[in-house]
Motif scaffolding. Structure first.
Motif, mmCIF file in Angstrom:
data_model
loop_
_atom_site.group_PDB
_atom_site.id
_atom_site.type_symbol
_atom_site.label_atom_id
_atom_site.label_comp_id
_atom_site.label_asym_id
_atom_site.label_seq_id
_atom_site.Cartn_x
_atom_site.Cartn_y
_atom_site.Cartn_z
ATOM 1 N N ILE A 158 9.305 8.724 -1.527
ATOM 2 C CA ILE A 158 9.287 7.903 -0.241
ATOM 3 C C ILE A 158 8.507 6.649 -0.235
ATOM 4 C CG2 ILE A 158 8.316 8.224 1.925
ATOM 5 C CD1 ILE A 158 9.971 10.494 1.532
ATOM 6 N N ILE A 159 9.328 5.827 0.362
ATOM 7 C CA ILE A 159 8.966 4.338 0.264
ATOM 8 C C ILE A 159 8.823 4.043 1.978
ATOM 9 C CG2 ILE A 159 9.179 2.128 0.058
ATOM 10 C CD1 ILE A 159 10.999 2.851 -2.223
ATOM 11 N N ILE A 160 7.546 3.787 2.619
ATOM 12 C CA ILE A 160 7.430 3.545 4.080
ATOM 13 C C ILE A 160 8.036 2.093 4.283
ATOM 14 C CG2 ILE A 160 5.886 3.422 5.849
ATOM 15 C CD1 ILE A 160 6.174 6.295 4.941
ATOM 16 N N THR A 161 8.912 1.733 5.173
ATOM 17 C CA THR A 161 9.485 0.379 5.335
ATOM 18 C C THR A 161 8.954 -0.269 6.802
ATOM 19 O OG1 THR A 161 11.356 1.166 6.424
ATOM 20 C CG2 THR A 161 11.428 0.766 4.077
ATOM 21 N N PRO A 221 3.551 0.489 5.349
ATOM 22 C CA PRO A 221 4.784 -0.098 4.882
ATOM 23 C C PRO A 221 4.604 -0.950 3.618
ATOM 24 C CG PRO A 221 4.236 -0.952 7.336
ATOM 25 C CD PRO A 221 3.145 -0.067 6.729
ATOM 26 N N TYR A 278 4.455 3.510 -1.692
ATOM 27 C CA TYR A 278 5.401 4.580 -2.313
ATOM 28 C C TYR A 278 4.846 5.661 -2.689
ATOM 29 C CZ TYR A 278 7.880 6.231 -6.553
ATOM 30 O OH TYR A 278 8.439 7.296 -7.532
ATOM 31 N N PHE A 337 6.126 15.456 6.209
ATOM 32 C CA PHE A 337 5.970 14.177 6.636
ATOM 33 C C PHE A 337 5.810 14.011 7.936
ATOM 34 C CE2 PHE A 337 7.681 10.198 8.203
ATOM 35 C CZ PHE A 337 8.131 9.473 7.041
ATOM 36 N N THR A 354 8.707 5.272 12.819
ATOM 37 C CA THR A 354 8.161 4.892 11.547
ATOM 38 C C THR A 354 9.552 5.176 10.887
ATOM 39 O OG1 THR A 354 5.999 5.549 11.679
ATOM 40 C CG2 THR A 354 7.026 5.927 9.730
ATOM 41 N N ALA A 399 11.450 4.990 6.799
ATOM 42 C CA ALA A 399 11.245 5.316 5.396
ATOM 43 C C ALA A 399 12.542 5.633 4.639
ATOM 44 C CB ALA A 399 10.103 6.602 5.124
ATOM 45 N N MET A 430 13.857 7.723 1.374
ATOM 46 C CA MET A 430 13.420 8.968 0.982
ATOM 47 C C MET A 430 14.679 9.084 -0.226
ATOM 48 S SD MET A 430 13.115 13.071 1.859
ATOM 49 C CE MET A 430 14.692 13.283 2.593
#
Length: 181
Positions: free
Chosen positions: A131-134, A151, A154, A165, A172, A174, A176
């Motif tokens: 998971i990467i939060i953008t 943001p 990872y 999650f 929000t 992300a 995935m």
């Protein structure tokens, strides 16, 4: 953990990763199904020849059978991680994860809202989630030990155990990636 327990866990793990039945692995290795069943249960004292035949049947190196299973949890915060920089452009790439041989990855964009968390039951054995939060913030990872991400952060964790999650801010976003072996 005793050597026979490590071998037993390795046999089960690698057979499931290969998607093969007990009977099929035993047939390929030229051993009795009952022998393989006992070895997977942690009983018996297998010879090196038997273990070698099982590794050939599973198409794995011998050493992999002796490796204890790793439950990976990896968090890389924004600005961290191995970075390469372009010479002719203002461009940097941060390596977050490599794809193991024979794996398949599915990529999703998540758009989430606070107020309800996504509780996922375990996926098939060997599944890994990235998971990467953008945008926004979220609580992500194994149900027993989720991590707050911001943001650019990872996380990588075993998807074959319960995981969550939970958005902590409106809208929000992300990315995935689900890795299947």
């Amino acid at each position: 953990m005793t050597p026979i327990t490590i071998i037993a866990n390795g046999l089960v793990r690698e057979r499931q990763r290969a998607g093969l039945s007990l009977a099929e692995v035993a047939r390929r290795a030229g051993i009795a199904k009952s022998t393989l069943s006992q070895l997977e249960a942690g009983n018996g004292n297998p010879s090196i020849e038997t273990l070698w035949a099982l590794c050939v049947a599973l198409n794995i190196p011998f050493a992999r059978l002796m490796e204890p299973e790793e439950k990976r949890l990896q968090v890389i915060r924004r600005g961290e991680g191995p970075t390469v920089t372009a010479e002719l452009a203002d461009y940097q790439a941060v390596l977050l994860a490599t794809c193991p041989p024979g794996a398949r990855r599915d990529i999703y964009l998540l758009n989430t809202q606070p107020g309800s968390e996504r509780c996922s039951q375990p996926h098939p054995p060997g599944t890994i989630e990235h998971i990467i939060i953008t945008q926004g913030r979220a609580l992500v990872g194994p149900e027993v030990s989720p991590v707050e991400l911001h943001p650019g952060d990872y996380i990588c964790y075993a998807g074959d155990e319960p995981h969550i999650f939970r958005a902590l801010e409106p809208d929000t976003l992300a990315v995935m990636v689900i890795e299947h072996s």
